[in-house]
Design an enzyme around this catalytic site. Structure first.
Site, short mmCIF file in Angstrom:
data_model
loop_
_atom_site.label_atom_id
_atom_site.label_comp_id
_atom_site.label_asym_id
_atom_site.label_seq_id
_atom_site.Cartn_x
_atom_site.Cartn_y
_atom_site.Cartn_z
CG PHE A 16 2.59 -21.62 -24.87
CD1 PHE A 16 3.44 -21.62 -23.78
CD2 PHE A 16 1.96 -22.81 -25.22
CE1 PHE A 16 3.68 -22.78 -23.06
CE2 PHE A 16 2.19 -23.98 -24.52
CZ PHE A 16 3.05 -23.97 -23.43
CB THR A 31 -10.68 -14.54 -24.12
OG1 THR A 31 -9.68 -14.96 -25.08
CG2 THR A 31 -12.06 -14.61 -24.76
CB VAL A 68 -0.47 -26.79 -35.92
CG1 VAL A 68 -0.46 -28.29 -36.24
CG2 VAL A 68 0.47 -26.06 -36.87
CG ASP A 84 -6.82 -31.62 -16.79
OD1 ASP A 84 -6.80 -31.39 -18.02
OD2 ASP A 84 -5.80 -31.58 -16.08
CE1 TYR A 123 -5.75 -22.02 -29.16
CE2 TYR A 123 -5.96 -20.61 -31.09
CZ TYR A 123 -6.53 -21.22 -29.99
OH TYR A 123 -7.86 -21.05 -29.72
CG ASN A 148 -14.73 -23.03 -24.58
OD1 ASN A 148 -14.62 -22.17 -25.44
ND2 ASN A 148 -14.32 -22.83 -23.32
CE LYS A 158 -7.67 -25.06 -30.90
NZ LYS A 158 -8.66 -25.41 -29.86
CD GLN A 213 5.20 -21.42 -27.60
OE1 GLN A 213 4.31 -21.13 -28.40
NE2 GLN A 213 6.23 -20.63 -27.37
#
Length: 241
Positions: A93, A192, A155, A61, A153, A88, A157, A104
């Protein structure tokens, strides 16, 4: 190290699973599938073993330092180090999520760790400072006002991509002869769980660029598009996802 070793985080499903499968087929060494949930990880390993692949499993984790230290100590004691890491694992969210944007942001950034900045001399400390500000602004409802946008998400990445460039620069300065490569890759809009299976690419197609970087590429400190070409990460994208 007696044998080469490859590790894929979040390898129990989706693109991570396809990357593990590709490494089992082509990587000359031990391949570790890791996952946060032991049951799901072991089930994925058994599925690949039933298909004739040889691989290993370890719980990991990446948001839990004890879990990270446990796996690190295992690798050091058994191999002395690591040859390949595919980072990976991620969290996102859904668009209809009821969780507050601040939550989030915090949950997503815990996985990605740091945020982006275009300064070529950006340090990890400054990157971390920017990320903390993003979380704070988001928790206070000021994310749009402060220019962060509405996607935690996205931001995260951008942040993890920026981190890869910082890490490459630091590694080059520390010892360029070690020949360590750190790259960021965009696999495309893949079908996915994370995309609610609304993507346009299969997980096998999404794994192509990551596998290219893992097995054949000579890129160092690059942002690589799904077609395996290095592009300017903060510039015009070559095509839609």
């Amino acid at each position: 190290m007696t044998r080469k070793i490859a590790v894929v985080t979040g390898g129990n499903k989706g693109i991570g699973f396809a990357i593990v499968r590709g490494l089992c087929e082509k990587f000359d060494g031990d391949v570790y599938l890791t996952s946060r949930d032991v049951g799901r990880g072991e089930s994925a390993v058994e599925l690949l073993k039933c298909a004739g692949h040889s691989l290993l499993y370890h719980q990991l984790d990446i948001t839990d330092q004890k879990s990270v230290d446990s796996f690190k100590n295992h690798l050091i004691s058994k191999y002395g180090g690591i040859d390949l890491l595919v980072n990976n694992a991620a969290i996102a969210f859904k668009n209809d999520s009821t969780e507050p944007f601040g939550l989030q942001a915090r949950e997503t950034i815990n996985d990605a760790k740091v945020e982006q900045f275009k300064n070529k001399n950006l340090s990890i400390e400054k990157l971390s400072e920017l990320m903390r500000k993003f979380v704070k602004d988001s928790e206070e409802g000021n994310n749009v006002k402060e220019g962060w946008g509405e996607s935690a998400y996205s931001v995260s990445k951008v942040g993890v991509s920026a981190l890869s460039f910082v890490q490459q620069r630091l590694l080059n300065a520390e010892n360029p002869n070690r020949n360590i490569s750190v790259n960021a890759v965009h696999p495309g809009y893949v079908k996915t769980d994370m995309t609610s299976h609304k993507g346009v690419f299969t997980i096998e197609e999404g794994a192509r660029a990551p596998l290219f970087l893992s097995l054949k590429s000579t890129y160092k400190g690059q942002f690589v598009w799904k077609d395996k070409k290095a592009i300017e990460w903060d510039g015009q994208l070559p095509e839609p996802y």
